[in-house]
Design a protein around this motif. Structure first.
Motif, PDB file in Angstrom:
ATOM      1  N   GLN A 122       5.255   5.116 -12.743  1.00 40.70           N
ATOM      2  CA  GLN A 122       4.170   4.271 -13.249  1.00 40.70           C
ATOM      3  C   GLN A 122       3.508   3.488 -12.130  1.00 40.70           C
ATOM      4  O   GLN A 122       4.164   2.993 -11.224  1.00 40.70           O
ATOM      5  CB  GLN A 122       4.729   3.291 -14.291  1.00 40.70           C
ATOM      6  N   GLY A 123       2.202   3.380 -12.257  1.00 38.42           N
ATOM      7  CA  GLY A 123       1.472   2.546 -11.319  1.00 38.42           C
ATOM      8  C   GLY A 123       0.959   3.279 -10.112  1.00 38.42           C
ATOM      9  O   GLY A 123       0.340   2.692  -9.235  1.00 38.42           O
TER      10      GLY A 123
ATOM     11  N   ASN B 231       0.811  -1.209   0.000  1.00 40.41           N
ATOM     12  CA  ASN B 231       0.000   0.000   0.000  1.00 40.41           C
ATOM     13  C   ASN B 231       0.848   1.264   0.000  1.00 40.41           C
ATOM     14  O   ASN B 231       0.757   2.082   0.905  1.00 40.41           O
ATOM     15  CB  ASN B 231      -0.909   0.018   1.225  1.00 40.41           C
ATOM     16  N   LEU B 232       1.694   1.405  -0.959  1.00 40.68           N
ATOM     17  CA  LEU B 232       2.533   2.591  -1.021  1.00 40.68           C
ATOM     18  C   LEU B 232       1.774   3.680  -1.783  1.00 40.68           C
ATOM     19  O   LEU B 232       1.322   3.470  -2.895  1.00 40.68           O
ATOM     20  CB  LEU B 232       3.835   2.248  -1.731  1.00 40.68           C
ATOM     21  N   LEU B 233       1.630   4.847  -1.124  1.00 38.65           N
ATOM     22  CA  LEU B 233       0.851   5.923  -1.727  1.00 38.65           C
ATOM     23  C   LEU B 233       1.721   7.156  -1.949  1.00 38.65           C
ATOM     24  O   LEU B 233       2.602   7.440  -1.146  1.00 38.65           O
ATOM     25  CB  LEU B 233      -0.306   6.318  -0.790  1.00 38.65           C
ATOM     26  N   PRO B 234       1.433   7.903  -3.012  1.00 39.24           N
ATOM     27  CA  PRO B 234       2.197   9.148  -3.230  1.00 39.24           C
ATOM     28  C   PRO B 234       2.045  10.119  -2.065  1.00 39.24           C
ATOM     29  O   PRO B 234       2.888  10.978  -1.855  1.00 39.24           O
ATOM     30  CB  PRO B 234       1.556   9.724  -4.498  1.00 39.24           C
TER      31      PRO B 234
ATOM     32  N   ASP C 159       4.046  -4.294  -9.235  1.00 40.13           N
ATOM     33  CA  ASP C 159       5.178  -3.878 -10.073  1.00 40.13           C
ATOM     34  C   ASP C 159       5.609  -2.446  -9.785  1.00 40.13           C
ATOM     35  O   ASP C 159       6.785  -2.121  -9.835  1.00 40.13           O
ATOM     36  CB  ASP C 159       4.800  -4.016 -11.555  1.00 40.13           C
ATOM     37  N   ALA C 160       4.620  -1.615  -9.500  1.00 39.82           N
ATOM     38  CA  ALA C 160       4.930  -0.204  -9.255  1.00 39.82           C
ATOM     39  C   ALA C 160       5.943  -0.044  -8.127  1.00 39.82           C
ATOM     40  O   ALA C 160       6.745   0.881  -8.107  1.00 39.82           O
ATOM     41  CB  ALA C 160       3.656   0.557  -8.911  1.00 39.82           C
TER      42      ALA C 160
END
Lengths: 515, 1105
Positions: A512-513, A90-93, A490-491
């Motif tokens: 990407q992603g 759950n990696l978020l910008p 993949d992101a």
């Protein structure tokens, strides 16, 4: 009325104010105008760049934490805000810790280096010293860019400190950043010495610049050039493998040994220059000491080979005894972690508070970076953190050479020398390995050798195997209880560009992603 | 008569006046103006006097009176502060014919005492025999004596401050009367910047608090609390009930800046803080709300100005006053955790299983059974940690003042002592304060004086309270607070191995980690006043304010820190090696002020009144701090730095700022009908670069007293006493940012280790902006003041538009600038627009007096412009935003629409994946953008933390010495964000569960809209959302008081001149829906929890001697 005017005039004349009254200056800070005058100023400016590595959690302050998002480790559920969210896919910008923090801290280092590199040329000082200081800044800046490239891919390359209101640049490509790092290392190498006298130990050396170059080339998959760069470090003849693997990470007396190429220097107690790693990783046996944030996994424990045979425990011929699972294993296991039957600070494993009741803990504790002596406050450990060590050069050489040329004798020799270190004494690699087999052997060796040194997370992404290792991974504790299930998309091979940065600078494109 | 002579002599003052052909009434009015004496006469007595010529040049009052009554059939006497003019007795020539009337009854002597409704003695009231010459005046104790009075006479009572009253004696010789205060709204004098003005002549918006009358006897520890609910346009938030931290947050007409929004406070003309004054010493408070009234304070007045004056001595007999009260405190609202451990354990197991069916139970059935069946609650506790930490508090206050004066020297001396024990254990504060205000006349033209004030404040508390309350959630009911065994004090840890070993003991924190603080404050001011010319006065004021605040933080060492498992009788957390630590810090601040003014007042003819003011001011402030720490103490009684053993460390810093100012004011009125005023201030501040030092702040105002127009007077609207319409416009400034913000600075301390030794490193930590300049606030105000019904009803209404430009904002900065702290930039525009109304009505019915007051303010806060792309999300938990069109600090986040009831519900809903996958029981958020995905762009405005409405109302009833008063305060249209360790659905083993969440969603309770409790890392439910936004509106009975003044005859023969007993309740009732600790807390996120506000119940006595 005349009288009134006269009195008013007198009044203002008597009570008016002098011009200098409004000019106050601080007494505890130096202003722009009076800094960058002497060699002492130049040295202090460079020192502040080094300081960035020391204090920023997200650069090297607590980089072993990243092992907690590889099969090597697991992050305590109570600390599930930053890294373990990544483990769960759950990696978020918008994540601040660690995504935005690491970005910011690295650019902070770059800013300080840029400022020093802009100002020092005009300082009236000894030319050799000036040259060296500029080389140090150049190396450190390249190091920060290498980290950015590792985690975010291509990033904007800033060669000067930005002025307020200046246009903000967009991203350079990953290749450009790595090329920049490579060139900067070459450039820094020209002005950095091979080693320093006592008072300057800890500064960037020629070897450090070449090692960084090797890392960058390996990340860019330029294997022949990487092998050459590693070979150049070896040919300096300055480094060898230190005889006390365990002490290298836990003992102050082992600091700055012959294996260390570049490290983050700490000193304690009470100087404000201590490392937080001990505090973050030591067991929660007392409230004001350890925070017990990351744990070695059963998976890591299982990865240690049998010392006698050099075979993995899964191999029936290895000599592994499930009844005595910790007997006869690669000694680096006990140098790296605390397991049942072991002791820590003289306390037997059974008396250590590792949360057997709450099922929140894995059952193993990290040993690297954790002090073995008392007398230091939380967050004030004197242990240096090694960024580059000679074993890394040997294994990077092996990897690059294997990829560029194949498993020639020099590859075997490089790996075997790491395995045969005094106190480790693992058997040599059997001859006759294919390039693919050798690749796996090197990857395994790197995992074991550098476990909990903050390297494996970069390695598995660089090798493109992170997804296969991490996606769907079930985390179990020592009793086989399931604690967590991990995911990897993949992101996640690169972290997102922090959303706040994109918001402020629309020229930055997202990885990407993440959209 | 001898007494009166002495009095007259004692009160003598000089008169200067020359005129030809003027009426006696005119002469009297001049003398009244110059001396303050009131004239008492029948107009028919002086009607025949005609016009007189007078030439008086600085002659004593008595001479002046002799002079102007020369040759008139009149005589004079001075009685108290009343000059009685009466006909000269003409002795009739004796005639041979004796009177044939019967002899009158023998005359009697009448004693009496006059008090007001509050039981306070009324001095200077004239007591006269109706139709006769015999009269007297009351002394300071309200007493009078009239000799030779006809037993059947009627007595008349009159004076400037009371309603006239008459009563037939009917032979009474003892009279104790309560007179009604005269409604004298038209003569009210208001403190304004660098002077005073009559309220009717004001053209700006100024609120006043009649401190002496309204606030006596309330257990106020900080003057800021006193403003709560008292006046329109002022919002008061008491943010904590922590002893020694009583200061409330004040906002005047909303929040006009993103920086420091505190109003400027001046005490006796010098910039200070309301915390620096003993509430008992306050004489008056004025709140300058609009630009016209505040702009004389220019660059610091944008947030409004509060002017406080202190009591001063008056001529006359010494008055000694004692006021004391004592009482207790109770928490107004505390959290209610689940305290039954069996329930807790079952819940935890359930939550854990619901998270993942594969999870093993946290608590074994055997453990649950053991608790269920246990009788020994020491070994098997059900601890309520809130009860363990909180207790009943208390409060005690003593205040003694002496006020006295002669014709040359007056003084006011006061001493105060205040003790408060908080509701959280181990918290208390005591404050000793002292004040001396002195005035002395050097000559008829020169006055000098001084104020000296000091206090010492000592606060004891654990380290630290806000964290401790927050942190108190870090334990469970299964932990025993402490036990004393064989004389040994032991703190409890987990009593079962099933419990998380993370569980803490907040009580141990409270009792082993200390944070005593001291505040020493001293203030001295000297002033001189020189009447240079008849109309011109030069004032010089110089003051120094010194404060020295210190604290220690120390932690006990060793085994006392161990946590015990009492069931096993063994240590579960061993802290024996933890060293004792001391951090000691001292900060000092010196604030020097020198200001000087020229005041000019002149009347051109009868109708043109001009006053003008010119002034200069210089202020210098320098603050520094020093702190040191060391560890390893030999024992637990030696908390000084030199007793420590290892790791000594020191730090320190200092900084200074200056302000230089020129200012002026011109005020003109024509016949008291048309009033115009202009103000100007020119300020130079060290906060800005030399090119931007100076700023100009002008203001203009005008007023029209409609009721003074002849057409109005002729209209026969006798119920109208006064109508004034006024308008103002002006520009004010704000410079409340840190020192040196415009400078490029290199911060030390970015050190590193080379060769195992420390090497100094310097680098900038912030980007500077040399172009920053003043924030400027433009305020327009239109208002009216109306007095009706023979001054019984007063009404004030104001409409305002307050716009702050060039707000200094630290705009978020791209990290490409190196992650440096962003520089201030003048970018924001914020508007506060609204109206305010206040009403006051007082009257009496027979002996029952009553008054009712109310005020209401409506304010709309809007960010009009904010140069920042994108919106700046801020706040802990990213729950607020600065965005054009929204109020400052607007709450911002997802809009919760209940919970997912089942998997089908999740599947049908927009894809909501903020931090993990969803399960039934998770909050579902509205897809604002309607794109099928819930992400950051679906966040919306969730409400304002700035109240839309602020109101207060009060009522007072008085009957024969008994006074009952009540004050209510409230805010409306306000939201608070509540999400913290104590109020969350994110559960962690080893932590409390708030019983509010007992009703959370679960498979067994599928209709609940409270999200499921979980130990998972699912952050979806704790995202900033409307679920955590609470209605922060409340109405609070702020104060309820019953006072009884003993009838004067009861104490007649004692040395006591007045005695009042009172009972007081502060915050006894609050109406609110807010589930957090206290709706009045001013902080936005409640992340760090303040000690909640308290209810205080006191009994007190107020006596004068």
């Amino acid at each position: 009325m005349k009288k009134l005017l006269f009195i008013t005039t007198i009044f203002f004349a008597v009570t008016g104010c002098t011009k200098s009254f409004l000019n106050t200056t601080p007494s505890d800070q130096v202003s722009d105008g009076s800094f960058w005058q002497s060699d002492a100023d130049a040295i202090a400016g460079i020192t502040a760049v080094y300081d960035q590595m020391q204090h920023a959690y997200q650069i090297y302050g607590f980089i072993p934490e990243t092992d907690g998002i590889t099969p090597n480790g697991w992050i305590w559920s109570g600390y599930k805000n930053g890294y373990s969210a990544i483990a769960e896919g759950n990696l978020l910008p918008t994540t601040t810790t660690p995504v935005a923090d690491k970005w910011t801290q690295l650019y902070n280092g770059i800013y300080k280096a840029n400022l020093a590199m802009e100002k020092i040329p005009a300082v009236n000082m000894d030319g050799t010293l000036k040259n060296r200081l500029l080389g140090e800044a150049r190396f450190l800046r390249a190091l920060f860019y290498y980290n950015l490239a590792d985690y975010y891919g291509g990033v904007p390359i800033l060669r000067h400190a930005l002025q307020l209101g200046a246009p903000l640049p967009g991203r350079d490509s990953l290749a450009d950043v790595l090329k920049f790092v490579e060139d900067e290392c070459d450039s820094a190498a020209l002005s950095l010495p091979v080693s320093y006298g006592g008072a300057d130990v800890g500064r960037a050396t020629l070897g450090a610049a070449l090692t960084l170059k090797c890392r960058a080339l390996l990340l860019g998959k330029e294997y022949d050039k990487a092998a050459a760069a590693a070979m150049k470090v070896r040919s300096l003849g300055k480094y060898n493998l230190y005889s006390d693997y365990a002490g290298m990470f836990t003992n102050v007396s082992a600091e700055n040994n012959s294996e260390v190429i570049f490290d983050v220097q700490y000193a304690a107690p009470g100087l404000g220059e201590g490392s937080p790693m001990d505090g973050l990783m030591a067991p929660l046996s007392s409230f004001s000491k350890g925070w017990d944030q990351i744990f070695p996994t059963q998976d890591l424990v299982d990865a240690y080979e049998m010392q006698a045979t050099g075979l993995p425990i899964t191999d029936p011929a290895s000599g592994y005894d499930p009844a005595h699972p910790y007997d006869g294993r690669d000694p680096r296991m006990d140098y790296t972690l605390v397991r049942p039957g072991a002791t820590w600070k003289g306390i037997p494993y059974s008396n250590l508070a590792i949360g057997t009741g709450g099922a929140n803990y894995l059952g193993y504790l990290p040993r690297k970076h954790v002090l073995t002596v008392d007398g230091f406050n939380w967050g004030d450990s004197p242990l240096n953190f090694i960024v580059f060590r000679y074993a890394d050069i040997l294994l990077m050489y092996a990897e690059a050479q294997n990829e560029a040329v194949g498993p020639d004798a020099s590859v075997y020799a490089a790996i075997d020398s790491v395995r045969s270190r005094t106190g480790v004494n693992m058997p040599a690699i059997a001859a006759g390995k294919s390039q693919d087999e050798m690749r796996d052997i090197i990857r395994h060796e790197r995992r074991i050798e550098f476990a909990f040194e903050g390297i494996y997370y970069s390695d598995i992404r660089r090798w493109g195997i992170a997804k296969s290792l991490m996606d769907g991974r079930v985390i179990k504790n020592i009793n086989g209880q399931q604690l967590d299930v991990w995911h990897f998309a993949d992101a996640l091979y690169h972290w997102p560009i922090p959303q706040a940065e994109i918001d402020l600078n629309p020229k930055l494109t997202q990885n990407q992603g993440y959209n | 008569m001898a007494l009166l002579q002495v009095n007259a002599k004692g009160l003598s003052q000089n008169v200067t006046y020359s005129a030809k052909h003027v009426s006696l009434e005119k002469v009297f009015s001049v003398i009244k103006q110059q001396t303050g004496y009131v004239f008492f006469y029948h107009s028919r007595d002086i009607a025949g006097a005609g016009q007189v010529d007078v030439r008086l040049k600085n002659v004593p009052l008595e001479h002046a009176l002799e002079e102007c009554l020369k040759g008139q059939p009149l005589t004079w006497s001075i009685q108290g502060n009343t000059i009685v003019i009466s006909k000269r007795l003409v002795v009739a020539p004796s005639s041979g014919a004796p009177a044939v009337e019967p002899p009158p009854p023998p005359p009697i002597t009448v004693h009496g005492r006059l008090v007001n409704q509050r039981g306070e003695p009324l001095a200077g009231v004239t007591v006269a025999v109706k139709g006769g010459k015999n009269m007297a005046s009351t002394n300071e104790n309200g007493e009078f004596t009239l000799k030779d009075v006809d037993a059947a006479a009627t007595l008349q009572f009159s004076g400037v401050s009371v309603e006239s009253y008459e009563t037939r004696l009917n032979g009474r010789t003892e009279l104790n009367l309560t007179l009604t205060a005269k409604f004298n709204r038209l003569n009210e004098v208001v403190i304004v910047g660098y002077g005073t003005q009559k309220k009717v002549n004001l053209s700006g918006a100024v609120a006043t608090v009649n401190y002496d009358q309204e606030l006596q006897n309330r257990p106020i520890t900080d003057v800021s609390q006193a403003l709560s609910g008292m006046a329109s346009g002022i919002s008061v938030s008491q943010t904590t009930g922590q002893p020694g931290h009583g200061g409330a947050v004040l906002r005047i007409r909303g929040v006009g800046t993103l920086n420091d929004a505190n109003p400027l406070v001046l005490i006796d003309g010098v910039v200070s803080s309301l915390n620096n004054i003993n509430p008992n010493d306050v004489a008056s408070i004025s709140v300058l709300k609009d630009a016209a009234s505040a702009s004389i304070y220019g660059s610091r007045a944008a947030n409004g100005v509060i002017l406080v004056t202190t009591r001063r001595g008056k001529e006359g007999k010494a008055i000694v006053r004692y006021n004391g009260y004592a009482g207790f405190e109770k928490g107004s609202h505390l959290f209610k955790p689940v305290t039954d451990y069996v329930t807790y354990m079952k819940m935890m197991n359930g939550i854990n299983k619901a998270d993942n069916p594969a999870n093993t139970d946290l608590f074994k059935q055997a453990t649950i059974d053991a608790w269920q069946n246990a009788t020994d609650r020491t070994l098997f506790p059900n601890t309520n940690w809130i009860d363990a930490l909180f207790d009943r508090g208390s409060v005690t206050n003593h205040n003694l003042s002496i006020s006295s004066g002669s014709d040359k020297t007056n003084f006011y001396l006061s001493m105060g002592y205040q003790y408060e024990k908080g509701i959280m254990q181990a918290t208390d504060a005591r404050k000793y304060s002292l004040r001396l205000n002195l005035d002395h006349k050097l000559s008829s033209k020169i006055k000098v004086g001084g104020n000296i004030a000091a206090y010492y404040n000592k606060i004891n508390e654990p380290y630290d309270v806000t964290t401790l309350i927050y942190y108190s959630a870090n334990s469970t009911p299964g932990t025993t607070p402490y036990l004393v065994k064989n004389g040994q004090l032991m703190y409890g840890g987990r009593n079962t191995d099933d419990e998380s070993n993370n569980v803490a003991n907040p009580l141990q924190y409270m009792r082993t980690w200390f944070y005593p603080q001291t505040q020493q404050y001293s203030f001295g001011k000297l002033f001189g006043q020189w009447n240079i010319l008849k109309d011109l006065v030069w004032d010089v004021n110089g003051s120094a304010e010194l404060s020295n605040n210190g604290y220690k933080q120390y932690k006990l060492a060793g085994a006392i820190q161990n946590l015990w498992n009492f069931q096993k009788n063994q240590i579960t957390v061993n802290n024996a090696n933890v060293p004792s630590v001391l951090l000691q810090s001292s900060s000092n601040n010196v604030y020097l002020t020198l200001y000087s003014t020229l005041h000019y007042t002149h009347n051109f003819g009868e109708d043109h009144h001009v006053s003008a003011l010119a002034g200069t001011s210089r202020e210098y402030s320098n603050g520094g701090n020093f702190s040191g720490s060391i560890q390893g103490f030999p024992g637990n009684n030696t908390w000084e730095l030199n007793a420590g053993l290892s790791q000594p460390k020191v730090t320190g810093s200092s900084s200074a700022n200056t302000l230089s100012s020129y200012f002026g004011r011109v005020n003109y009125d024509y016949k008291g009908k048309y009033i115009v005023e202009g103000n100007l201030r020119y300020d130079g501040s060290s906060h800005f670069a030399p090119a931007n030092h100076w700023g100009v702040f002008p203001a203009f105002s005008a007023a029209w007293r409609l009721s003074e127009e002849s057409f109005f007077k002729n209209a026969g609207l006798s119920f109208v006493d006064d109508i004034k319409i006024r308008g103002s416009w002006g520009k004010l400034g704000n410079q409340n940012i840190g020192n040196y913000q415009f400078m490029n600075l290199y911060s030390a301390g970015q050190n590193y280790i080379f060769g195992n030794t420390l090497s100094a490193g310097l680098a900038p930590t912030k980007l500077s902006n040399p172009n920053i300049t003043w924030e400027s606030t433009t305020t327009s105000d239109v208002g009216t003041d109306i007095v009706l019904l023979h001054q019984r009803l007063a009404l004030t209404f104001d409409w305002y538009d307050r716009r702050t430009n060039d707000i200094l904002v630290q705009l978020p900065l791209s990290s490409l600038y190196g992650g440096l702290t962003a520089p201030y930039q003048n970018v924001g525009i914020v508007q506060n627009k609204g109206w305010e109304i206040s009403l006051n009505y007082r009257d009496k019915v027979g002996e029952l007096t009553y008054s009712v007051s109310g005020n209401l303010t409506q304010n709309t806060n809007t960010v009009l412009h904010f140069q920042g792309n994108p919106d700046v999300i801020q706040g802990t938990g990213n729950n607020s935003v600065i965005k054009q069109g929204l109020p400052i600090g607007a709450l911002y986040g997802y809009v919760a629409a209940g919970t997912f009831k089942n998997q089908n519900d999740i599947d049908k809903w927009a894809k909501q994946k903020l931090s993990g996958s969803n399960k039934p029981g998770d909050l579902k958020y509205m897809d604002i953008k309607q794109d099928g995905v819930i992400n950051g762009s679906d966040r919306a405005y969730l409400g304002s933390v700035i109240p839309k409405y602020t109101y207060g109302f009060s009522a007072e009833l008085g009957y024969k010495g008994v006074v009952l008063s009540a004050l209510f305060q409230g805010i409306g249209g306000v939201k608070r964000y509540l999400s913290n360790l104590w109020f969350t659905s994110a559960i962690r083993p080893g932590r409390e569960i708030n019983s509010y969440f007992l009703n959370a969603w679960s498979a067994a309770n599928p209709n609940s809209n409270i999200p499921r409790l979980t130990t998972d890392n699912n952050g979806d439910n704790t995202q900033a959302s409307s679920f955590w936004v609470q209605n922060g509106s409340f109405l609070r009975l702020k104060n309820l008081q019953l006072a009884y003044t003993l009838p004067a005859k009861w104490i007649k023969n004692s040395f006591i001149t007045g005695l009042q007993f009172y009972a007081n309740a502060t915050n006894p009732v609050t109406w609110t829906k807010y589930p957090g600790l206290d709706p009045e807390t001013g902080n936005y996120t409640d992340y760090q929890m303040e000690n909640p506000n308290v209810k205080i119940f006191t009994l007190g006595v107020n006596a004068s001697f």
